[in-house]
Scaffold this active site. Structure first.
Site, PDB file in Angstrom:
ATOM      1  N   GLY A  92      -4.040  -2.049 -13.711  1.00  0.00           N
ATOM      2  CA  GLY A  92      -3.271  -1.030 -13.014  1.00  0.00           C
ATOM      3  C   GLY A  92      -1.786  -1.313 -13.034  1.00  0.00           C
ATOM      4  O   GLY A  92      -1.278  -2.057 -13.880  1.00  0.00           O
ATOM      5  N   THR A 129      -3.501  -1.696  -2.166  1.00  0.00           N
ATOM      6  CA  THR A 129      -2.773  -2.789  -2.786  1.00  0.00           C
ATOM      7  C   THR A 129      -2.002  -3.449  -1.663  1.00  0.00           C
ATOM      8  O   THR A 129      -1.775  -2.828  -0.632  1.00  0.00           O
ATOM      9  CB  THR A 129      -1.794  -2.242  -3.851  1.00  0.00           C
ATOM     10  OG1 THR A 129      -2.504  -1.469  -4.807  1.00  0.00           O
ATOM     11  CG2 THR A 129      -1.050  -3.349  -4.564  1.00  0.00           C
ATOM     12  N   GLY A 163      -0.730   2.837  -4.695  1.00  0.00           N
ATOM     13  CA  GLY A 163      -1.242   4.191  -4.855  1.00  0.00           C
ATOM     14  C   GLY A 163      -1.962   4.355  -6.174  1.00  0.00           C
ATOM     15  O   GLY A 163      -2.614   3.427  -6.662  1.00  0.00           O
TER      16      GLY A 163
END
EC number: 3.4.19.5
Length: 324
Positions: free
Chosen positions: A224, A194, A245
Site C-alpha cells: 500500500g 494505519t 486511508g
C-alpha cells in the site's frame, strides 16, 4: 521557529456506529501516545527519535491496524509495512512484507541508517532484520481473534477491507448492499486503518513515520501507500506528513509529497496545503486523511472520510484528541 509540535493518527475511515467503549479505547491510546511524544520532546529528543518511539507504541498495542493486531491477508497471515523519514537531508527507510519483526518502524529506520538502500521487502527485509539483531516473534503474535472473525466475514463476502472495530453485527447489511468501490471494483466495508506520527522538534526539524498491516483479506504481496515515500510518508525542511486511508488513491495522488509541494511552489501555509491536497488530489472518490507539522511549529490534519482517529499537541500547551 514556533517550538515543537506533534500529531498522531490511528487511521481514517471510522464506522459511524462505533461503540462508545471502543471510541474511548481509541482516545485513551492516542492520548497515551501523545504524552509519550510530549515527554520525549520536552527531554529534547530529536524529531526522528520521537516519531519512531510513538509508532512503536502504536505497533505494540493491538487496538489499531499495525504491528500486533494487523489486518490479515487472504492466507490468514500478516504482512506488515512501514516507513520513516527524517526531514534534514530527506533521509528515509521503508520495509514491506514483514512477517516476524515486532516493530516494523524500527526496521525501517535501520534500513535508513544501516543499509545503503531506502527500501527492503519480504525475505530481503527479514534477512536484514536478522543481521541487525532486531526483536522478532512468530507470525501468530500479530493475529487477534477479532481479526480472524473479520477475515471470515470478508471471505464470505468475497471482499476486502473489513476492520475489527466495525461491530460484527453491522457487517451483514454492508455485505448485502455494497456501495463503495476501490480501483473500480465494489467493496463491502471501507475502513482502512494505519498508524502514524509526525513531529517537529525545538530545532525546527521535521520527521514522519507510518506503519500498517494493510487491508483485511488483501492479496499476498500487496503493498500500500504506507511504505512509499512521497505517498504515505514524507518529511523535508518544510514539513512532515503521514497519510492514512485508501492506499491506492493515496499512491496515485502522491499525497504526502504534495503537501510539501504546494507549500513550496504555491506558498500555502500548512493547514491550507493539507486542505488543498485532501480536496484536490484524491481522484475517483478516494477516501483518506493525513496529519502534518511544519518547521514553524504548526500542526494540521484533514480527512474526507467519516472520521479519523487523531491527536495533536504543541509546545504552547494546546492538546486535542478526536475521531469525528
Amino acid at each position: 521557529m514556533g517550538g515543537w509540535a506533534i500529531a498522531v493518527h490511528g487511521g481514517a475511515g471510522v464506522d459511524p456506529d462505533l461503540p462508545r467503549e471502543r471510541q474511548e479505547e481509541a482516545r485513551n491510546l492516542l492520548t497515551r501516545c501523545l504524552n509519550i511524544g510530549i515527554s520525549a520532546l520536552r527531554s529534547s529528543l530529536p524529531a526522528i527519535d520521537v516519531v519512531e518511539l510513538v509508532v512503536r507504541e502504536l505497533e505494540t498495542d493491538p487496538l489499531f491496524n499495525s504491528g500486533r493486531g494487523s489486518a490479515l491477508t487472504e492466507k490468514a497471515t500478516v504482512e506488515m509495512e512501514a516507513s520513516i523519514m527524517d526531514g534534514p537531508g530527506r533521509r528515509c527507510g521503508a520495509v514491506s512484507g514483514i512477517t516476524t519483526v515486532k516493530n516494523p518502524v524500527s526496521l525501517a529506520r535501520l534500513v535508513m541508517e544501516k543499509s545503503p538502500h531506502s527500501y527492503l521487502a519480504f525475505s530481503g527485509a527479514e534477512e536484514f532484520a536478522k543481521q541487525q539483531g532486531v526483536e522478532t516473534v512468530d507470525n501468530s503474535y500479530f493475529i487477534t481473534e477479532d481479526n480472524l472473525g473479520m477475515l471470515k466475514l470478508a471471505k464470505e463476502a468475497n471482499s476486502i477491507l473489513f476492520d475489527y472495530r466495525i461491530p460484527l453485527e453491522s457487517c451483514g447489511a454492508a455485505v448485502e448492499n455494497p456501495q463503495l468501490q476501490m480501483n473500480g471494483l465494489p467493496i463491502s466495508v471501507y475502513a482502512p486503518e494505519t498508524v502514524g506520527c509526525v513531529v517537529v522538534d525545538s530545532q525546527g526539524h521535521c520527521a514522519a513515520a507510518t506503519s500498517t498491516g494493510g487491508l483485511m483479506n488483501k492479496m499476498m504481496g500487496r503493498i500500500g501507500d504506507s511504505p512509499l515515500i512521497g505517498a504515505g510518508t514524507y518529511a523535508c525542511d518544510l514539513c512532515g506528513v503521514s497519510c492514512t486511508g485508501e492506499g491506492e488513491a493515496i499512491i496515485r495522488g502522491t499525497l504526502a509529497r504534495d503537501v510539501a509541494a504546494v507549500m513550496e511552489y504555491k506558498g500555502l501555509g500548512l493547514q491550507e496545503a493539507v486542505d488543498y491536497v485532501i480536496r484536490n488530489r484524491l481522484d475517483g472518490g478516494g477516501k483518506a486523511g493525513l496529519i502534518a507539522v511544519s518547521s514553524k511549529g504548526e500542526v494540521a490534519c484533514a480527512f474526507n472520510s467519516v472520521g479519523m482517529f487523531r491527536g495533536c499537541a504543541t509546545e504552547d500547551g494546546f492538546m486535542e484528541v478526536g475521531i469525528w
